[in-house]
Design a protein around this motif. Structure first.
Motif, PDB file in Angstrom:
ATOM      1  N   PHE A  17       0.819  -1.001  -0.244  1.00 26.03           N
ATOM      2  CA  PHE A  17      -0.298   0.437   0.149  1.00 26.03           C
ATOM      3  C   PHE A  17       1.084   1.006   0.708  1.00 26.03           C
ATOM      4  O   PHE A  17       1.914   0.852   1.256  1.00 26.03           O
ATOM      5  N   ARG A  18       0.435   2.529  -1.141  1.00 27.52           N
ATOM      6  CA  ARG A  18       1.101   3.641  -0.390  1.00 27.52           C
ATOM      7  C   ARG A  18       0.148   4.428   0.378  1.00 27.52           C
ATOM      8  O   ARG A  18      -1.320   4.819   0.639  1.00 27.52           O
ATOM      9  N   ARG A  19       1.257   5.281   1.087  1.00 31.57           N
ATOM     10  CA  ARG A  19       0.516   6.030   2.209  1.00 31.57           C
ATOM     11  C   ARG A  19       0.074   7.543   1.542  1.00 31.57           C
ATOM     12  O   ARG A  19       0.318   7.603   0.577  1.00 31.57           O
ATOM     13  N   CYS A  20      -1.222   7.929   2.257  1.00 43.23           N
ATOM     14  CA  CYS A  20      -1.833   9.359   1.308  1.00 43.23           C
ATOM     15  C   CYS A  20      -1.033   9.716   2.535  1.00 43.23           C
ATOM     16  O   CYS A  20      -0.864   9.963   3.133  1.00 43.23           O
ATOM     17  N   GLU A  21      -2.405  10.982   2.546  1.00 38.88           N
ATOM     18  CA  GLU A  21      -2.283  11.635   3.670  1.00 38.88           C
ATOM     19  C   GLU A  21      -2.678  11.549   4.539  1.00 38.88           C
ATOM     20  O   GLU A  21      -3.412  10.960   5.166  1.00 38.88           O
ATOM     21  N   SER A  22      -2.227  11.707   5.768  1.00 36.36           N
ATOM     22  CA  SER A  22      -1.795  11.412   7.145  1.00 36.36           C
ATOM     23  C   SER A  22      -1.509  12.756   8.091  1.00 36.36           C
ATOM     24  O   SER A  22      -0.635  13.071   7.777  1.00 36.36           O
ATOM     25  N   ASN A  23      -1.562  12.292   8.972  1.00 39.14           N
ATOM     26  CA  ASN A  23      -1.361  13.324  10.236  1.00 39.14           C
ATOM     27  C   ASN A  23      -0.904  12.140  11.398  1.00 39.14           C
ATOM     28  O   ASN A  23      -0.421  11.364  11.097  1.00 39.14           O
ATOM     29  N   SER A  54      -4.358   0.330  -5.053  1.00 39.28           N
ATOM     30  CA  SER A  54      -5.426  -0.038  -6.262  1.00 39.28           C
ATOM     31  C   SER A  54      -5.377  -1.771  -6.556  1.00 39.28           C
ATOM     32  O   SER A  54      -4.365  -2.027  -6.895  1.00 39.28           O
ATOM     33  N   SER A  55      -6.751  -1.853  -6.610  1.00 41.69           N
ATOM     34  CA  SER A  55      -6.415  -3.597  -7.144  1.00 41.69           C
ATOM     35  C   SER A  55      -5.912  -3.865  -8.398  1.00 41.69           C
ATOM     36  O   SER A  55      -5.371  -4.614  -9.177  1.00 41.69           O
ATOM     37  N   ALA A  56      -5.637  -2.628  -9.028  1.00 31.81           N
ATOM     38  CA  ALA A  56      -4.583  -2.798 -10.525  1.00 31.81           C
ATOM     39  C   ALA A  56      -2.943  -3.577 -10.137  1.00 31.81           C
ATOM     40  O   ALA A  56      -2.745  -4.308 -10.665  1.00 31.81           O
ATOM     41  N   GLU A  57      -2.781  -2.746  -9.369  1.00 31.94           N
ATOM     42  CA  GLU A  57      -1.640  -3.125  -8.818  1.00 31.94           C
ATOM     43  C   GLU A  57      -1.271  -4.315  -7.514  1.00 31.94           C
ATOM     44  O   GLU A  57      -0.256  -4.319  -7.207  1.00 31.94           O
TER      45      GLU A  57
END
Lengths: 579, 81
Positions: A550-556, A565-568
């Motif tokens: 998984f890739r990390r998105c916005e976070s605090n 994504s399911s493609a990946e």
């Protein structure tokens, strides 16, 4: 080690010599039949890694063999002379006493005869192992029989005490048949018919007990001893799982169940004082394990009682190897104590030289199981033994080494692991809610959903619940994981994911993520989003998403958001069969 | 207990105790017919029979055994109460 029975041992009686084993020569001098015993003794000594040559002196020829300097006994040059006097022969002498004074003197008289034999053998530099005879049932005075030499029972008691005192003072090795007979029951051990017809000391079926006992004495006298106890924490030192139940939730003291663990800890402590090194090997976060050991008010064993404490998520075989190298002791001197058949089996397979006693389900039977294992045999005790653990502890603090990982893949695939995914059903809801409310460590968002909130995941459109039931060859573990998924716009959100720590690192995590992406694809969604909300207890899963790509998105600081994504995504391999 | 059941169980015991797969249980079978059947294994056989059938043979009964037929008879008597 599995104990074999009488007929099995007889069958396995070796004919050819195994040159690779350590040789030992044993002479048996007895005034009862010994042929079958001599045969199974060879087999049991093989199990202890000794190749035995046994000299069987002719029946009832103890005095002849001992006092004749040219006897075959001395020509044989044995390493050990095993002396066994039948209680039934003592009885013959007892019954032939005409006067009460003769009965009064009999124990001393018989003991003096025995003493002369032993002293003669020792003067020829032979090592003697003395059998302590079983006690008879003939009291003829009822209870008073125990305190008078006029009773056969009382007379044998006096005789046995003389043997024990003599052995203590002269550091003689003993084979305690009195203990064995008491343990299995005199009624079972002694057999009048077999004595009358064939001069058998006891029922044949107990010859293995006598043989294993003698083999242990010989092994220990040759330095084959155990030195270290490696002990699990959860459900071994206390009832429950510290990571899930918390320091107030585990059972230690308080009630009968909790008391059984206190008794067990006290027993382990006494083994430490007897000279054993203690170590902990537990699947737990180090901080959580230490918190219990240091702070639980009822703990008998504390941090200072352990030479090494290994609390982590690596497999136990690797941990035990590490403990052995830190303490600089052989793996064959380690006794591994764990309530879990999975862990015991894993260690037995990966490290066959480690001793792994079977443990019963009932914690109040732990002490007996360890005693029955025969692994604590000793031939002496000195005061220095009491401080051995402390010395090792100090040394261990000085040395550190990298963990070597054992290959446990082969072992995992032999386990016949199976997993079954279901949606949340009425029947399963209580267990699912319990998992979600109680799991602290393998818990991504720590949302304590109530049963009603959980039930929405089987009723409401866009909410999907998954429960996983796990089993392996040891049995059914029941439902060990629950996942709550929410459809949000064009992705699938993991609203909660919990797993029981009992099934960690076997592939269940991979099955879960495969199943989640399966649902995602079924619904035609773009991908999966998850959150990790760190708490003081769930650092175990801080890399959960990262490990699956998984890739990390916005976070605090309070919430980490991850996306894939399911493609990946590609299905994760594992060794579990889906049902 | 049926004689056939007794014979089957004795067959298993004899093969195990005397370590001889070729043994055939018959009423006139004696120790002379079986190589591994000596005084020591005889005791093992009696004890095994007692455990298997949950019976006890008296000293007299053991001494009276001349052949397997006697043994079958004794077992039958004890198992028909």
């Amino acid at each position: 080690m599995q104990r074999k029975n009488y007929l099995e041992l007889l069958k396995q009686s070796p004919s050819a010599m195994d040159e690779s084993l350590k040789k030992v020569k044993i002479a048996i001098l007895a005034n009862h039949s010994i042929q079958q015993f001599a045969r199974i003794l060879k087999t049991t000594l093989r199990d202890e890694r000794f190749e035995a040559q046994v000299y069987e002196a002719p029946y009832d020829s103890i005095a002849f063999e001992t006092f004749d300097e040219t006897s075959e006994l001395y020509a044989f040059q044995p390493d050990y002379v095993y002396l066994s006097f039948a209680m039934q022969k003592y009885r013959e002498r007892f019954l032939s006493c005409a006067l009460p004074q003769e009965k009064e003197q009999l124990p001393s008289l018989m003991f003096d005869e025995l003493k002369q034999i032993v002293e003669k053998l020792r003067s020829r530099d032979l090592k003697v192992i003395l059998a302590v005879p079983p006690l008879p049932f003939e009291r003829i005075f009822g209870n008073f029989g125990a305190v008078t030499n006029q009773s056969l029972y009382g007379s044998c008691l006096t005789f046995n005490y003389k043997i024990l005192e003599f052995s203590r003072q002269n550091k003689l090795l003993i084979n305690d048949l009195m203990f064995i007979s008491n343990s299995v029951g005199n009624n079972n051990f002694l057999d009048e018919r077999l004595w009358a017809s064939s001069k058998y000391l006891c029922a044949n079926k107990f010859l293995p007990d006598i043989s294993y006992s003698l083999a242990r004495v010989i092994a220990v006298d040759n330095g084959v001893i155990t030195k270290c106890l490696v002990i699990d924490l959860d459900n071994t030192m206390w009832g429950g799982i510290i990571g899930d139940d918390g320091i107030n939730g585990i059972s230690l003291g308080g009630d009968a169940y909790g008391d059984s663990f206190l008794t067990f800890q006290k027993y382990i402590l006494s083994l430490k004082k007897r000279g054993y090194i203690l170590a902990v090997c537990s699947k737990n976060t180090h901080e959580i394990a230490m918190d219990a050991i240091v702070n639980h008010p009822e703990m008998i064993l504390r941090e200072a009682d352990f030479a090494v404490i290994m609390a982590n998520w690596t497999d136990k075989a690797s941990n035990i190897s590490h403990i052995a190298s830190v303490l600089n002791i052989g793996l064959d001197s380690i006794v591994f104590i764990d309530d879990s058949p999975f862990e015991r089996d894993l260690v037995k397979t990966a490290l066959p030289m480690v001793h792994v006693p079977e443990m019963p389900e009932d914690s109040s039977l732990y002490v007996k199981a360890l005693e029955d294992s025969g692994l604590f045999e000793s031939t002496n005790f000195s005061e220095e033994d009491s401080s051995r653990n402390d010395m090792y502890r100090v040394e261990a603090l000085r040395s550190t080494e990298k963990l070597q990982s054992n290959n446990i893949e082969e072992y995992l695939s032999s386990l016949e692991m199976k997993i079954e995914f279901k949606s949340f059903s009425e029947v399963d809801l209580p267990r699912i809610a319990q998992l979600i409310q109680r799991s602290n460590q393998f818990n991504l968002r720590t949302q304590r959903l109530s049963e009603i909130e959980c039930s929405k995941y089987s009723k409401v459109e866009g909410k999907i619940g998954l429960s996983a039931r796990f089993s392996d060859k040891f049995g059914d573990y029941g439902i060990i994981s629950a996942v709550c998924l929410d459809r949000v716009e064009d992705f699938l959100m993991i609203s909660e994911l919990v797993m029981s720590c009992r099934v960690l690192k076997r592939g269940v995590e991979d099955c879960l993520i495969n199943q989640i992406f399966g649902v995602c694809n079924l619904l035609g969604l773009e991908g999966v989003r998850g959150e990790y909300i760190p708490t003081s207890k769930n650092s175990l899963v801080k890399d959960f998403y990262k490990n699956f790509g998984f890739r990390r998105c916005e976070s605090n600081e309070e919430i980490e958001i991850w996306h894939l994504s399911s493609a990946e995504f590609t299905n994760r391999p594992h060794l579990i069969e889906g049902i | 207990m049926q004689e056939s059941e007794i014979v089957n169980k004795l067959d298993v015991i004899f093969k195990n105790v005397f370590a001889d797969e070729s043994i055939q249980i018959s009423p006139d079978l004696t120790a002379d017919d079986v190589e591994g059947w000596d005084s020591l294994s005889h005791v093992d056989m009696i004890v095994s029979v007692e455990e298997e059938f949950q019976i006890r043979l008296t000293t007299r009964e053991v001494a009276s055994l001349k052949n397997v037929g006697n043994l079958i008879q004794i077992i039958q008597n004890k198992k028909t109460v």
